[in-house]
Design an enzyme around this catalytic site. Structure first.
Site, short mmCIF file in Angstrom:
data_model
loop_
_atom_site.label_atom_id
_atom_site.label_comp_id
_atom_site.label_asym_id
_atom_site.label_seq_id
_atom_site.Cartn_x
_atom_site.Cartn_y
_atom_site.Cartn_z
N ASP A 1 0.84 -1.21 0.00
CA ASP A 1 0.00 0.00 0.00
C ASP A 1 0.87 1.26 0.00
O ASP A 1 1.94 1.27 -0.61
CB ASP A 1 -0.92 -0.07 1.24
CG ASP A 1 -2.26 0.56 0.98
OD1 ASP A 1 -2.29 1.79 0.85
OD2 ASP A 1 -3.27 -0.16 0.91
N HIS B 1 -3.50 6.05 3.70
CA HIS B 1 -4.32 4.91 3.25
C HIS B 1 -3.80 3.60 3.83
O HIS B 1 -4.54 2.82 4.42
CB HIS B 1 -4.29 4.87 1.72
CG HIS B 1 -5.22 3.87 1.10
ND1 HIS B 1 -4.81 2.62 0.73
CD2 HIS B 1 -6.54 3.96 0.77
CE1 HIS B 1 -5.84 1.97 0.19
NE2 HIS B 1 -6.90 2.76 0.21
N ASN C 1 -13.33 0.32 -7.53
CA ASN C 1 -14.39 1.27 -7.14
C ASN C 1 -15.04 1.94 -8.33
O ASN C 1 -15.40 3.11 -8.27
CB ASN C 1 -13.79 2.34 -6.23
CG ASN C 1 -13.17 1.76 -4.98
OD1 ASN C 1 -13.65 0.76 -4.45
ND2 ASN C 1 -12.10 2.36 -4.51
N SER D 1 -11.05 -0.84 -0.93
CA SER D 1 -9.79 -0.83 -0.17
C SER D 1 -10.01 -1.20 1.28
O SER D 1 -9.15 -1.79 1.92
CB SER D 1 -9.18 0.58 -0.16
OG SER D 1 -8.58 0.89 -1.35
#
Lengths: 83, 588
Positions: free
Chosen positions: B141, B174, B266, B341
């Site tokens: 990530d 994130h 998404n 996510s």
């Protein structure tokens, strides 16, 4: 489909509205009539305004993945602010 | 004789499968035994019997137990067997295991109450069985920052592939959030909880502060994780095109036994993004707090399972809350985020719990996740894959030992997964009703056999099948990046056409009626060969409507009550009558 990713780049022009996408920690996008693209590395900064209508020229970056995952990643070479 | 042999073989296979299944009887844990003496046995006799168990020292269970004559002594299954065969048995009502009942584990983290997502996947029950001890989860990530609510979480060395350095600190916020869902420090009287909070985190930074990264860095990170002892990889990232480098890295990690989980994407479209859609990757779609597919989540081809990803459209309370880092200040901050996510690390965390329960084969971990998922009925668009993630059921299944039908599901999965062009969702195909419809259609054809030419024309078979069931296996077939409705339409019978394109399992009374066979016969009956198609489809439609009337009579506007059944049965009878009259006319 199995070509190296770098060869898939071609210059295209997109018109749409700049929007801040709220997915994950967020990202900048251009919402066009038929597709939404994610602005590569939030550049250029001049167009990063919610609701701004722009015409941009550049390439999609099939070799880039992002945390927002909202559509193809678009690297902008030139831009025109339409209002 | 031959038929008898095959039947015996089938029976033996079933008995073997049942026999090798550990089942419920072995499920409970105990380390002591209950002796419940009969009420008519007097205290002196009981004391004498208890004294005879020298060395085993039975104790009264509680001060109330003396009245009930209940004693407890340490022992195992072997001792129960011995006691049941001894003289003691005649004085007792029961000699049985003193099962240990585990209570729910409610963490003391003050904001745990806001984590609807963890309750939704039954974490409290799951934590009583596993917390992910001894398992390493690599978070590929934006890096992970050691915020306050990760202080009690264990870390192993990671790497920053963006800046080529060992310190993989997060400059976006994130990765730290995603890591929090996997293993936020829990029961530490601070902040919120994480799914597998005793697991170790491996921070691998591949996305820059802007949230993007290259396929080559991500592929390197996957190999790094596999080479450095990661058991599970979470990738809350996606996009781009198919990459051989990435595909090989995933195959490499899978071969090394790593479970790989990724977000479905998404874009609110049919088909999971890369890397979620690669073989060996568990693709996760996102749910909102009501259990519906989150409005942004990808669905359809490639989606394997669903988990909470939240939706902040109606407020932060509906998002996924974890502690992360504010990139502007570098300080910890609690944020409610949304996205596939956020859904992916729920599955990665539960995969860690399964690994901690002793299951190491990544394919088996995936199967346990799918088998234990809470299946969603009528998921015609494959929005949820195998269903809702269920941590409790997954850990229970993992700890229950070998799944006896393991080989069958592995076979199904591997043969059903046509690599990256096609994808098959077996749950979308109602196999039994469909076979029944074909069976009834052929049964009717046999009854009317005297009016039919011998052999039956090919178009007659076509009519029977398309009228009754359609090419029903096509209903579950997806071609990546293309709309699925044409396949669903082809995979539906004539009565289902009215609602097939919308993926609605309910029948439309206009197409689910005698109307379609009537029109077909009106147009085709004078044609020398096509008439057989029309007659066959009339019988097929009759069969489809009759089976639907019995099994699932739900129709648009009419509902699923008696009226719907009557409507379908009347139309079924009319369709068959139409076929009969046409055949009789033909024969004359």
């Amino acid at each position: 489909m199995t070509e190296p990713l770098s060869k898939q780049k071609e210059t295209i022009t997109i018109e749409g509205v700049v929007e801040r996408s709220p997915l994950g920690t967020g990202t900048w996008s251009i919402v066009g009539t038929d597709q939404t693209v994610e602005i590569f590395q939030a550049q250029p900064e001049e167009i990063l305004q919610e609701g701004l209508r722009v015409r941009v020229t550049g390439q999609t970056r099939p070799d880039v993945m992002t945390l927002a995952m909202i559509g193809p990643v678009f690297e902008i070479d030139q831009f025109q602010i339409l209002g | 004789m031959k038929r008898l042999f095959w039947f015996a073989l089938f029976l033996a296979a079933i008995l073997w499968a049942i026999g090798s299944y550990p089942g419920l009887s072995n499920e409970g844990e105990f380390d002591s035994i209950i002796l419940n003496f009969r009420d008519d046995v007097d205290v002196a006799q009981i004391e004498q019997q208890v004294a005879s168990l020298s060395g085993l020292s039975p104790q009264l269970n509680s001060s109330f137990a003396e009245i009930n004559h209940v004693y407890v002594l340490e022992g195992d299954r072997q001792l129960i067997k011995q006691l049941r065969q001894s003289d003691l048995k005649q004085y007792t009502e029961a000699i049985e295991p003193n099962y240990i009942y585990k209570t729910l584990e409610v963490p003391n983290d003050p904001d745990y109450a806001k984590q609807w997502n963890l309750k939704a996947i039954n974490m409290e029950q799951a934590w009583s069985r596993s917390k992910g001890e001894g398992v390493t989860v690599a978070v590929i990530d934006t890096g992970i920052s050691p915020v306050r609510d990760l202080v009690e979480t264990a870390f192993v060395a990671g790497y920053d592939f963006v800046n080529d350095k060992e310190d993989a600190t997060d400059d976006n916020g994130h990765g730290t959030h995603v890591a929090g869902t996997v293993a936020q420090s829990t029961n530490n009287n601070y902040g919120v909880a994480g799914v597998a909070y005793k697991a170790k985190l491996m921070p691998l930074k591949v996305l820059s502060a802007f949230g993007g990264g290259t396929v080559s860095d991500i592929a390197d990170a996957i190999r790094f994780a596999a080479d450095n002892g990661a058991d599970v990889i979470n990738m809350s990232l996606g996009g781009g095109g198919r990459s051989q480098v990435m595909e090989e890295a995933i195959a490499y990690a899978h071969d090394k036994g790593v479970v790989i989980v990724a977000a479905a994407g998404n874009e609110n479209r049919n088909s999971a993004s890369f890397p979620a859609r690669y073989d060996h990757v568990i693709a996760v779609s996102a749910l909102d707090s009501d259990g519906a597919r989150a409005p942004y989540s990808n669905f359809g081809a490639g989606v394997n399972i669903s988990a909470p990803g939240g939706s902040t459209r109606s407020g932060n309370g509906e998002g996924i809350l974890q502690e992360t880092v504010d990139p502007r200040t570098g300080e910890g901050v609690f944020r409610a985020l949304q996205g596939t996510s956020m859904a992916s690390p729920h599955v990665a965390g539960v995969a860690a719990l399964i690994r901690a329960s002793g299951v190491s084969d990544p394919d088996r971990v995936a199967q346990i996740l799918y088998e234990s998922a809470n299946g969603v009925e009528d998921d015609e668009l494959n929005q949820f894959g195998a269903g809702y993630l269920d941590a409790d059921a997954a850990v229970k299944l993992a700890q229950r030992g070998q799944w006896p039908f393991h080989w069958f599901f592995r076979w199904l999965w591997q043969t059903a997964f046509f690599k990256l062009r096609l994808w098959f969702d077996a749950s979308a195909v109602p196999i039994i009703p469909k076979l029944l419809m074909i069976g009834v259609a052929y049964g009717l054809a046999v009854l009317l056999g005297s009016y039919l030419p011998n052999p039956w024309p090919g178009l007659f078979h076509g009519g029977l099948i398309l009228g009754s069931a359609g090419l029903f296996l096509l209903r579950g077939l997806y071609i990546f990046d293309l709309p699925q409705w044409p396949l669903r339409l082809l995979g539906s019978s004539i009565p289902e056409w009215g609602t097939a394109a919308q993926a609605n399992p309910v029948l439309n009374p206009i197409t689910a009626s005698v109307l379609a066979p009537l029109l077909l016969l009106a147009f085709l009956l004078s044609h020398p060969s096509l008439k057989w198609y029309a007659i066959g489809s009339a019988l097929g439609v009759g069969a489809c409507l009759a089976v639907s009337a019995v099994l699932d009579p739900e129709c648009l506007w009419i509902g699923s009550g008696t009226w719907a059944r009557v409507y379908l049965l009347v139309n079924a009878a009319l369709s068959v009558l139409l076929a009969y009259l046409s055949l009789r006319t033909e024969a004359e």
